[in-house]
Enzyme design. Structure first.
Site, PDB file in Angstrom:
ATOM      1  N   LYS A   1       0.822  -1.208   0.000  1.00  0.00           N
ATOM      2  CA  LYS A   1       0.000   0.000   0.000  1.00  0.00           C
ATOM      3  C   LYS A   1       0.851   1.251   0.000  1.00  0.00           C
ATOM      4  O   LYS A   1       0.498   2.251  -0.626  1.00  0.00           O
ATOM      5  CB  LYS A   1      -0.936   0.022   1.216  1.00  0.00           C
ATOM      6  CG  LYS A   1      -2.144  -0.883   1.059  1.00  0.00           C
ATOM      7  CD  LYS A   1      -3.200  -0.546   2.089  1.00  0.00           C
ATOM      8  CE  LYS A   1      -4.405  -1.463   1.958  1.00  0.00           C
ATOM      9  NZ  LYS A   1      -5.329  -1.309   3.094  1.00  0.00           N
TER      10      LYS A   1
ATOM     11  N   LYS B   1      -7.398 -12.699  -7.530  1.00  0.00           N
ATOM     12  CA  LYS B   1      -8.644 -12.711  -6.768  1.00  0.00           C
ATOM     13  C   LYS B   1      -9.641 -11.699  -7.368  1.00  0.00           C
ATOM     14  O   LYS B   1      -9.229 -10.631  -7.832  1.00  0.00           O
ATOM     15  CB  LYS B   1      -8.275 -12.299  -5.340  1.00  0.00           C
ATOM     16  CG  LYS B   1      -9.305 -12.616  -4.297  1.00  0.00           C
ATOM     17  CD  LYS B   1      -8.716 -12.318  -2.915  1.00  0.00           C
ATOM     18  CE  LYS B   1      -9.738 -11.577  -2.081  1.00  0.00           C
ATOM     19  NZ  LYS B   1      -9.270 -11.276  -0.715  1.00  0.00           N
TER      20      LYS B   1
ATOM     21  N   LYS C   1     -13.030  -5.756  -5.741  1.00  0.00           N
ATOM     22  CA  LYS C   1     -13.857  -4.591  -6.001  1.00  0.00           C
ATOM     23  C   LYS C   1     -13.021  -3.388  -6.415  1.00  0.00           C
ATOM     24  O   LYS C   1     -13.546  -2.409  -6.919  1.00  0.00           O
ATOM     25  CB  LYS C   1     -14.699  -4.265  -4.764  1.00  0.00           C
ATOM     26  CG  LYS C   1     -13.882  -4.105  -3.498  1.00  0.00           C
ATOM     27  CD  LYS C   1     -14.751  -4.197  -2.248  1.00  0.00           C
ATOM     28  CE  LYS C   1     -13.861  -4.264  -1.013  1.00  0.00           C
ATOM     29  NZ  LYS C   1     -14.526  -4.693   0.194  1.00  0.00           N
TER      30      LYS C   1
END
Ligand code: TRP
Length: 334
Positions: free
Chosen positions: A115, A197, A200
């Protein structure tokens, strides 16, 4: 003898729209667990602000997620479904636990490394101490088990380390939680890059089915799903696209992947995709109908949030008070 119910805690980020992957991989499990266990399900809005958010959007999305969870079968009478920021004990415990967590440990978190690479200028301290807030979430409720995906396993390991460290210093304060890998869960992959995966936050909207996608959108996305050229419907490592469609189908129908394979033996990918699309539409249509009713009922949502944050705070406060005493903070009443 009455056996005590196990305590389950899990959190979900209000980022983006929830996908079929979240539903089949996590939420379905949460729903199944609420009958056997005491469950705390938390919309983690405080975790969400570790990356810059649009305030209006975030406020809207936290309520969207809360409503979707109820529509998907989380019963707010049975499970404690609440908003993280409504229970201030989370941040209070997080501060104390910050003082029992080492920089070295936090630097090793792979999610922080990923991140912070993406965060550009905004590598804030919250992004760094994110796992400590997550530890506080879990430990406040003395959770026995935490349903998490693989991407959160390292954070759960850290939670365990913090709990054990604290217990070694002060006696048995925290239950040391175990990860819970669900029975009902299936790992759902991207429809476009089935090695990844379903997410969203994927830029390519065709790679995921949002829980609020309409029937035509669902049909189109499934039709465009990546398969392969051998034409056989089998679950196999070298056939990630077809395997993923089989997982989706069998998870929705509540059958094993082998049973799914049998059902489609001798058929082509066209049939597989059609049936997958119909199965998805069949579960999501009623969910969406319910969602729209709940989402616009402000009085109901307010009541759910208030009642459940009170329930959560009651339990959380007990743990927090114990922790405060152990570390030497003076009581408010002598
Ligand atoms: N970090 C988790 C995620 O991104 C969300 C989360 C926050 C969580 N607190 C939690 C999950 C406690 C399990 C338990 O998916």
């Amino acid at each position: 003898m009455v056996e005590e119910k196990k305590v389950i805690f899990s959190g979900i980020q209000p980022s983006g729209s929830l996908t079929l992957g979240n539903y089949l991989g996590a939420v379905k499990n949460w729903v199944a667990l609420q009958h056997e266990c005491t469950c705390y399900y938390c919309v983690v809005d405080l975790h969400a602000i570790t990356v810059r958010q649009d305030a209006t959007e975030l406020r809207k999305r936290t309520l969207d997620v809360m409503s979707v969870l109820i529509a998907a079968g989380i019963d707010p009478e049975q499970s404690v479904l609440y908003m993280q920021s409504h229970v201030p004990q989370h941040t209070e415990l997080a501060w104390i636990l910050d003082c029992y967590t080492y920089l070295g440990e936090l630097s090793r978190m792979t999610q922080f490394k990923d991140k912070s690479q993406k965060a550009g200028e905004n590598i804030n301290s919250g992004l760094f101490t994110y796992p400590v807030l997550m530890a506080a979430d879990i430990l406040l409720y003395q959770a026995d088990m935490v349903p998490v995906g693989v991407d959160q396993k390292q954070h759960l390991e850290l939670t365990r380390d913090i709990a054990i460290r604290f217990n070694n210093l002060y006696g048995d304060v925290f239950t040391v939680p175990d990860p819970y890998i669900g029975k009902a869960g299936a790992k759902i992959m991207s429809l476009q890059e089935p090695e990844k995966k379903m997410s969203k936050s994927d830029e390519n909207e065709n790679s995921y089915i949002a829980l609020l996608d309409g029937p035509d959108v669902i049909r189109r996305k499934v039709k465009r799903a990546v398969t392969d050229s051998d034409g056989e419907i089998r679950f196999a490592e070298d056939k990630p696209g077809v395997s993923n469609l089989l997982s989706i189908y069998s998870s929705i129908c509540g059958i094993s992947v082998e049973e799914g394979e049998k059902e489609f033996s001798g058929q082509g990918y066209g049939v597989l995709k059609e049936r997958v699309a119909e199965a998805v539409v069949d579960v999501l249509e009623p969910l969406q109908k319910k969602y729209h009713e709940i989402r616009k009922d402000k009085a109901y949502l307010t009541e759910v949030m208030q009642k459940n944050s009170q329930k959560a705070a009651y339990v959380a406060q007990k743990t927090l008070a114990k922790v405060q005493r152990k570390v030497g903070l003076a009581p408010t009443k002598l």
